[in-house]
Design an enzyme around this catalytic site. Structure first.
Site, short mmCIF file in Angstrom:
data_model
loop_
_atom_site.label_atom_id
_atom_site.label_comp_id
_atom_site.label_asym_id
_atom_site.label_seq_id
_atom_site.Cartn_x
_atom_site.Cartn_y
_atom_site.Cartn_z
N SER A 153 -142.22 103.99 -30.17
CA SER A 153 -142.60 103.47 -31.49
C SER A 153 -144.08 103.13 -31.60
CB SER A 153 -141.75 102.26 -31.86
OG SER A 153 -141.97 101.19 -30.96
N GLU B 36 -143.75 93.84 -26.77
CA GLU B 36 -143.10 94.65 -25.75
C GLU B 36 -142.37 93.83 -24.68
OE1 GLU B 36 -142.92 98.00 -25.96
OE2 GLU B 36 -144.02 97.84 -27.83
#
Length: 179
Positions: free
Chosen positions: A11, A84
């Site tokens: 992404s 993340e």
């Protein structure tokens, strides 16, 4: 202070979420993109996990490298850590990536999957991947949308990934059958 390079393979390619000076096609050797992470937040929940990509050992991965101006490097790292590392399934590492357009190399921040983490899925069967992706949904949206966006953006970047395209077609079929 120096500019920061960030390697995107999922992404991050289409939704980096940070300002950058340039975006270039890149190749990371020694790691491959794989649906090897159970998603408990972004594309699933602990009760109903989805699957997201991780950079797992072996092979190579085509993606993109983003150059972030030095004055924004610390801010970008903080943003990426929050995005993340929600469950700490990745290890931050600086790795050499090749900029495909001119053959030069840069050190880029990469998020490698931690194979000792409980969310590490390893190599799952094709059918198991289809089932998890078709059913997954989390804080960042539906898991099928994540796969479709990745396939579409890889195609736009001229990166053919027949396995991901086949997986997307199987997920689409599963969704049609369950509708």
């Amino acid at each position: 202070m120096q500019d920061l390079w960030v390697f995107g393979y999922g992404s991050l390619m289409w939704r980096p979420g940070f300002e950058f000076e340039e975006r270039r096609p890149a190749l990371l050797k020694g790691y491959h993109r794989g649906f090897c992470v159970y998603s408990h937040v972004h594309r699933g929940t602990p009760e109903r996990p989805g699957l997201v990509f991780g950079l797992d050992t072996g092979g190579e991965c085509r993606g993109v490298a983003f150059r972030v101006e030095a004055t924004r490097a610390a801010e970008t790292r903080r943003y990426l850590e929050a995005r993340e590392q929600v469950t700490s399934v990745y290890v931050e590492a600086m790795k050499q990536v090749k900029l495909v357009d001119d053959g030069s190399h840069v050190e880029a921040l990469c998020y490698l999957v931690d194979p000792t983490h409980p969310q590490y899925a390893g190599e799952l069967s094709f059918e198991r991947q289809v089932a998890l992706i078709a059913a997954g949904e989390g804080s960042s949206g539906r898991n099928p949308d994540y796969l479709e966006s990745t396939v579409r953006h890889l195609e736009e970047a001229g990166i053919a990934d027949k396995d991901l395209t086949r997986l997307w077609q199987a997920v689409e079929e599963r969704l049609r059958q369950s509708a």
